[in-house]
Design a protein around this motif. Structure first.
Motif, PDB file in Angstrom:
ATOM      1  N   LEU A  12     -82.698 -59.985  87.468  1.00 37.83           N
ATOM      2  CA  LEU A  12     -82.071 -59.924  85.994  1.00 37.83           C
ATOM      3  C   LEU A  12     -82.820 -58.941  85.249  1.00 37.83           C
ATOM      4  O   LEU A  12     -84.017 -58.843  85.477  1.00 37.83           O
ATOM      5  CB  LEU A  12     -82.125 -61.170  85.162  1.00 37.83           C
ATOM      6  CG  LEU A  12     -81.305 -62.366  85.680  1.00 37.83           C
ATOM      7  CD1 LEU A  12     -81.716 -63.566  84.798  1.00 37.83           C
ATOM      8  CD2 LEU A  12     -80.005 -61.914  85.725  1.00 37.83           C
ATOM      9  N   VAL A  14     -83.236 -55.766  82.026  1.00 41.48           N
ATOM     10  CA  VAL A  14     -83.103 -55.677  80.809  1.00 41.48           C
ATOM     11  C   VAL A  14     -81.791 -54.794  80.574  1.00 41.48           C
ATOM     12  O   VAL A  14     -81.532 -53.869  81.156  1.00 41.48           O
ATOM     13  CB  VAL A  14     -84.121 -54.577  79.981  1.00 41.48           C
ATOM     14  CG1 VAL A  14     -83.786 -54.268  78.591  1.00 41.48           C
ATOM     15  CG2 VAL A  14     -85.480 -55.562  79.922  1.00 41.48           C
ATOM     16  N   VAL A  18     -75.328 -61.068  81.039  1.00 46.96           N
ATOM     17  CA  VAL A  18     -75.453 -62.407  81.529  1.00 46.96           C
ATOM     18  C   VAL A  18     -74.599 -63.615  80.926  1.00 46.96           C
ATOM     19  O   VAL A  18     -74.070 -63.272  80.034  1.00 46.96           O
ATOM     20  CB  VAL A  18     -76.756 -62.895  81.353  1.00 46.96           C
ATOM     21  CG1 VAL A  18     -77.936 -61.884  82.290  1.00 46.96           C
ATOM     22  CG2 VAL A  18     -77.257 -62.834  79.998  1.00 46.96           C
ATOM     23  N   ALA A  20     -75.180 -67.171  79.287  1.00 50.15           N
ATOM     24  CA  ALA A  20     -76.216 -68.039  79.056  1.00 50.15           C
ATOM     25  C   ALA A  20     -76.133 -69.075  78.295  1.00 50.15           C
ATOM     26  O   ALA A  20     -75.242 -69.135  77.530  1.00 50.15           O
ATOM     27  CB  ALA A  20     -77.647 -67.177  78.537  1.00 50.15           C
ATOM     28  N   SER A  32     -76.424 -60.189  76.838  1.00 49.30           N
ATOM     29  CA  SER A  32     -77.256 -59.053  77.469  1.00 49.30           C
ATOM     30  C   SER A  32     -78.715 -59.630  77.473  1.00 49.30           C
ATOM     31  O   SER A  32     -79.412 -59.883  76.269  1.00 49.30           O
ATOM     32  CB  SER A  32     -76.989 -57.965  76.661  1.00 49.30           C
ATOM     33  OG  SER A  32     -75.712 -57.514  77.005  1.00 49.30           O
ATOM     34  N   ILE A  33     -79.411 -59.427  78.493  1.00 55.35           N
ATOM     35  CA  ILE A  33     -80.745 -59.454  78.454  1.00 55.35           C
ATOM     36  C   ILE A  33     -81.532 -58.434  77.650  1.00 55.35           C
ATOM     37  O   ILE A  33     -81.440 -57.316  77.794  1.00 55.35           O
ATOM     38  CB  ILE A  33     -81.544 -59.375  79.970  1.00 55.35           C
ATOM     39  CG1 ILE A  33     -80.972 -60.610  80.847  1.00 55.35           C
ATOM     40  CG2 ILE A  33     -82.999 -59.358  79.771  1.00 55.35           C
ATOM     41  CD1 ILE A  33     -81.170 -61.900  80.487  1.00 55.35           C
ATOM     42  N   THR A  35     -85.111 -58.730  76.833  1.00 52.54           N
ATOM     43  CA  THR A  35     -86.531 -58.750  77.416  1.00 52.54           C
ATOM     44  C   THR A  35     -86.985 -59.915  78.168  1.00 52.54           C
ATOM     45  O   THR A  35     -86.198 -61.207  77.707  1.00 52.54           O
ATOM     46  CB  THR A  35     -87.589 -58.733  76.236  1.00 52.54           C
ATOM     47  OG1 THR A  35     -87.555 -59.799  75.546  1.00 52.54           O
ATOM     48  CG2 THR A  35     -87.644 -57.318  75.703  1.00 52.54           C
ATOM     49  N   PRO A  36     -87.544 -59.894  79.121  1.00 53.25           N
ATOM     50  CA  PRO A  36     -88.182 -61.148  79.739  1.00 53.25           C
ATOM     51  C   PRO A  36     -89.488 -61.662  79.003  1.00 53.25           C
ATOM     52  O   PRO A  36     -90.140 -60.759  78.368  1.00 53.25           O
ATOM     53  CB  PRO A  36     -88.545 -60.521  81.373  1.00 53.25           C
ATOM     54  CG  PRO A  36     -88.715 -59.140  81.092  1.00 53.25           C
ATOM     55  CD  PRO A  36     -88.100 -58.680  79.806  1.00 53.25           C
ATOM     56  N   PHE A  41     -85.645 -65.656  78.791  1.00 51.93           N
ATOM     57  CA  PHE A  41     -85.105 -64.409  78.397  1.00 51.93           C
ATOM     58  C   PHE A  41     -84.931 -64.380  76.956  1.00 51.93           C
ATOM     59  O   PHE A  41     -84.376 -65.334  76.459  1.00 51.93           O
ATOM     60  CB  PHE A  41     -84.190 -64.031  79.309  1.00 51.93           C
ATOM     61  CG  PHE A  41     -84.605 -64.036  80.795  1.00 51.93           C
ATOM     62  CD1 PHE A  41     -84.862 -62.635  81.142  1.00 51.93           C
ATOM     63  CD2 PHE A  41     -84.498 -64.743  81.773  1.00 51.93           C
ATOM     64  CE1 PHE A  41     -85.358 -62.376  82.358  1.00 51.93           C
ATOM     65  CE2 PHE A  41     -84.808 -64.603  83.125  1.00 51.93           C
ATOM     66  CZ  PHE A  41     -85.164 -63.417  83.419  1.00 51.93           C
ATOM     67  N   VAL A  43     -82.081 -63.325  74.829  1.00 53.39           N
ATOM     68  CA  VAL A  43     -80.858 -62.758  75.113  1.00 53.39           C
ATOM     69  C   VAL A  43     -80.145 -62.666  73.657  1.00 53.39           C
ATOM     70  O   VAL A  43     -80.245 -63.250  72.755  1.00 53.39           O
ATOM     71  CB  VAL A  43     -80.019 -64.095  75.706  1.00 53.39           C
ATOM     72  CG1 VAL A  43     -78.272 -63.572  76.142  1.00 53.39           C
ATOM     73  CG2 VAL A  43     -80.764 -64.296  77.273  1.00 53.39           C
ATOM     74  N   ASP A  57     -85.253 -69.407  81.838  1.00 55.97           N
ATOM     75  CA  ASP A  57     -84.776 -68.520  82.844  1.00 55.97           C
ATOM     76  C   ASP A  57     -83.866 -69.336  83.793  1.00 55.97           C
ATOM     77  O   ASP A  57     -82.662 -68.729  84.367  1.00 55.97           O
ATOM     78  CB  ASP A  57     -86.131 -67.995  83.546  1.00 55.97           C
ATOM     79  CG  ASP A  57     -86.829 -69.016  84.047  1.00 55.97           C
ATOM     80  OD1 ASP A  57     -86.701 -70.256  84.099  1.00 55.97           O
ATOM     81  OD2 ASP A  57     -87.909 -68.713  84.957  1.00 55.97           O
ATOM     82  N   VAL A  60     -79.755 -69.023  82.640  1.00 55.64           N
ATOM     83  CA  VAL A  60     -79.277 -67.641  82.450  1.00 55.64           C
ATOM     84  C   VAL A  60     -78.819 -67.349  83.795  1.00 55.64           C
ATOM     85  O   VAL A  60     -79.473 -67.622  84.756  1.00 55.64           O
ATOM     86  CB  VAL A  60     -80.495 -66.599  82.057  1.00 55.64           C
ATOM     87  CG1 VAL A  60     -79.777 -65.360  81.929  1.00 55.64           C
ATOM     88  CG2 VAL A  60     -80.893 -66.956  80.934  1.00 55.64           C
TER      89      VAL A  60
END
Length: 69
Positions: A12, A14, A18, A20, A32-33, A35-36, A41, A43, A57, A60
């Motif tokens: 996955l 940035v 996704v 989620a 959308s992602i 940041t991890p 994440f 989102v 995680d 997602v």
């Protein structure tokens, strides 16, 4: 430099689209992602009223091309 995170066999990234599980409304939504963040994440959900949430995680999944809104 693009940030990615390996989940099982799926990476996955940035900006990736996704599906989620929203932790407040407790339903699946597209987003959308951003940041991890450890085992989460950040989102940005597509529906503005859902905002930005930290999602575990394992809640997602990457959207296949051609799926989603």
């Amino acid at each position: 430099r693009q940030r990615t995170r390996q989940l099982g066999r799926t990476k996955l990234s940035v900006g990736q689209k996704v599906t989620a599980f929203h932790p407040t409304v407790r339903q699946l939504h597209s987003g959308s992602i951003l940041t991890p963040d450890g085992d989460h994440f950040r989102v940005q959900f597509d529906r503005p009223e859902l905002g930005v949430q930290l999602v575990m995680d394992h809640q997602v999944a990457a959207q296949e091309s051609g799926l989603g809104p």
